[in-house]
Write a protein that holds these residues in place. Sequence first.
Motif, short mmCIF file in Angstrom:
data_model
loop_
_atom_site.label_atom_id
_atom_site.label_comp_id
_atom_site.label_asym_id
_atom_site.label_seq_id
_atom_site.Cartn_x
_atom_site.Cartn_y
_atom_site.Cartn_z
N LYS A 82 0.83 -1.23 0.07
CA LYS A 82 0.23 -0.31 -0.13
C LYS A 82 0.96 1.42 0.24
CE LYS A 82 -3.87 -2.16 2.48
NZ LYS A 82 -4.83 -2.00 3.78
N LEU A 83 1.89 0.79 0.65
CA LEU A 83 3.27 2.19 0.98
C LEU A 83 3.68 2.46 -0.04
CD1 LEU A 83 4.46 1.52 4.63
CD2 LEU A 83 2.72 2.98 3.79
N TYR A 84 4.36 1.48 -1.25
CA TYR A 84 4.45 1.73 -2.41
C TYR A 84 3.40 2.13 -3.26
CZ TYR A 84 6.72 0.11 -6.27
OH TYR A 84 7.95 0.47 -7.40
N ALA A 85 2.38 1.55 -3.39
CA ALA A 85 1.49 2.13 -4.22
C ALA A 85 1.06 3.71 -4.10
CB ALA A 85 -0.12 1.11 -4.15
N ARG A 86 0.88 3.87 -2.96
CA ARG A 86 0.88 5.76 -1.78
C ARG A 86 1.98 7.01 -3.16
NH1 ARG A 86 -2.77 5.78 3.35
NH2 ARG A 86 -2.17 8.27 2.57
N LEU A 87 3.29 5.47 -2.70
CA LEU A 87 4.41 6.47 -2.56
C LEU A 87 4.69 7.04 -5.04
CD1 LEU A 87 7.16 7.87 -2.44
CD2 LEU A 87 8.48 4.91 -2.97
N GLU A 356 -1.05 18.58 -6.49
CA GLU A 356 -0.58 19.13 -5.21
C GLU A 356 -1.47 18.53 -3.83
OE1 GLU A 356 -1.47 22.37 -5.31
OE2 GLU A 356 0.64 23.49 -6.24
N MET A 357 -2.77 17.98 -3.68
CA MET A 357 -3.71 17.12 -2.78
C MET A 357 -3.38 16.04 -2.61
SD MET A 357 -7.36 19.02 -3.28
CE MET A 357 -7.93 20.65 -3.18
N ILE A 358 -2.96 15.19 -3.84
CA ILE A 358 -2.72 13.91 -3.67
C ILE A 358 -1.35 13.78 -2.91
CG2 ILE A 358 -1.68 12.20 -5.01
CD1 ILE A 358 -3.60 12.93 -7.09
N ILE A 359 -0.54 14.80 -2.84
CA ILE A 359 1.10 14.97 -2.44
C ILE A 359 1.19 15.31 -1.22
CG2 ILE A 359 3.14 16.44 -2.27
CD1 ILE A 359 3.77 15.96 -4.92
N ARG A 360 -0.26 15.43 -0.46
CA ARG A 360 -0.07 16.46 0.33
C ARG A 360 -0.95 15.55 1.28
NH1 ARG A 360 -4.40 20.43 -0.32
NH2 ARG A 360 -2.61 21.47 -1.40
N LEU A 361 -1.95 14.29 0.64
CA LEU A 361 -2.87 13.54 1.81
C LEU A 361 -1.78 12.37 1.11
CD1 LEU A 361 -6.53 14.29 0.87
CD2 LEU A 361 -5.38 14.45 2.87
N GLN A 362 -0.32 12.32 0.90
CA GLN A 362 0.08 11.49 0.86
C GLN A 362 -0.19 9.79 -0.05
OE1 GLN A 362 0.73 9.91 5.38
NE2 GLN A 362 2.18 11.52 5.34
N GLY A 363 -0.67 10.26 -0.93
CA GLY A 363 -0.77 9.57 -1.95
C GLY A 363 -2.24 8.75 -2.09
N ASP A 364 -3.36 9.09 -1.46
CA ASP A 364 -3.94 8.18 -0.83
C ASP A 364 -4.72 9.11 -1.78
OD1 ASP A 364 -6.79 7.77 -0.48
OD2 ASP A 364 -6.24 8.27 1.56
N VAL A 365 -5.09 8.87 -3.63
CA VAL A 365 -5.43 9.39 -4.62
C VAL A 365 -7.20 9.54 -4.34
CG1 VAL A 365 -6.47 9.33 -6.63
CG2 VAL A 365 -3.85 8.26 -6.34
N ALA A 366 -8.32 8.41 -4.07
CA ALA A 366 -9.30 8.41 -3.58
C ALA A 366 -9.61 10.20 -2.56
CB ALA A 366 -10.29 7.16 -2.86
#
Length: 573
Positions: A82-87, A356-366
């Motif tokens: 999961k972390l890798y996917a978010r990274l 920028e929101m994706i980066i701010r939320l650490q890769g949580d796209v949803a």
Amino acid sequence: MANGDLRAEIAALESELSTIKAENQRLRSEIGTAVGAINGARNSLNDTTNQIRHTLSASDGSLQRSHQRVVDAYEIQKDMDKLYARLKQMELANKRIRECNNTKYYDFAVYRTVRKIVQGIMDNLDFSMVTEEVIEKAVERKQLEEPDYWLTCTLMAVVAWRADQRERAQRALERAMQLDDRRTASFLLVFYLRLRREDVALKWFAYLTAKPLSGSEKPMVLLFFSMLSKTVEDKLSDATRTKVNNYIRSLVNEAITDSGNLRDSAIDEIAERYGTFVNDRSFPYDQIAALVPTYGGLQQALALARNNANVVDFINAVMNVDDDTRNEFLKAYIDKIVADPCAVEQKVYDEIERNEMIIRLQGDVAAANEAYQLHKQHDAAEFDIVHEMMAWLFTPGGNGEANAQMRRNMLLMTRELQQEAGDRYIANYQRMFQPVQAVKIDDFEAGQVDLSQPQGVFGQVEEFYHGKATAEKAQIKDIMPIVLMVLGVAGGVATAFVSPALIAVGAIVAVGGLGMLLLNMNKRKRIDLAYEQRIASVKERLTALGAQFAKLAEDFHEQDLLSAKLCDTLNAL
């Protein structure tokens, strides 16, 4: 002869018996050896069994630990996946931002040039350095001939106006209004304020305020709040400020009127926000905390009464604004208007914001997409001035959007709501401080005890424990002692005619019954004494509870005296 034969036979029998004994001894020895071997084998088997059991137990523990490690490793692997996917999503978002920035830099260079020219004009109000020739050299001809940016058209209108080319200025202005009428009007409002042309600025102000504001126009409302102060070098006229003040007040009044219960809910919200300043919830009244299950209301009332001083400090801090902070928003506002993307740029800017929101939320796209959609919905929705004002006013630093002078103006704009909220805040915590509370002391419970006069429940305490004593004493039965006494007397009398010796038996039975009866009487006395002691103990603790409540009430009323200062501070707005 017969004796000799008998002896011979006995000797033969003795010989045979000896042989049998010897055989038995041999068998016993063999049996003993066999039993020893069996015992040894059994011991060896037990040892082997225990060793096997221990080995199996250790193996089972090892297997369990190994299994748990496998499970933990699997969970860790899942988390790592999961972390890798978010990274990867963060890396992809960063890549997209770089691509969008490249697009901004190379494809939108002409817009950047226009912005620099306009900012130079607004910073210095020097039109001599910006002529039609300068603009034609700096800006691409296509952009000048077929402008798709409202700011380009506005710049051309200003330059034409300075050159007294009114028809050309009018055409450029009409094109700017077609491209983005709200930003064009906002820019020209500030532009004419800077030129001290309030009559023209007010026309643009009228245009902007003729339609409902949207959520994306928060900065415009902040501009209006800034204009309530002497924003433009203390030269803004009182008449202009009055018009702006009336408009904002009409927005607030319309919002409250159109939304039915909004006024009441706004007052409740302000009162609740006053409560957020509480910084001391200490409650040094241990007996009340231990014996009053509902003491939370008393604790909250005391904390809110102490908080009066914090609310007063907040109001004074908002009202105390030095002159240096008055004029700081105007340039920030015009810089924002100039920097805002045009329609051509908007998709690229939106993509940058989403990533920028994706980066701010650490890769949580949803979550990022949801936050982005909420942000867009807020911008598109009608502006909620009451809610936004509360957020600006009560959030430290004005939520990073409103400066100190604006917050002061917001406080003054809502003075009636603030005053009513102050009264409601005080009434709420005063209502919380109720002397009538539930009390629980050991097994005695009372739902309505006036802590200022706890003696009022002494009767309940006596009734409660006397009832328990009666119930316990009812469990002690006198039937058996009485029956024994009656049987002893009656039996003694009846048997006296048969055998005088039996009279003693009857007497013994009667005395036994009398002893049991006296023992029961003693048990009842001990029960009464125990409950009288408990009654005295509960009464004593109730008295101590009342004394501590008196101290609490004194502390509360001392803190509540500051409510008068709070009301005076709000009424002085």
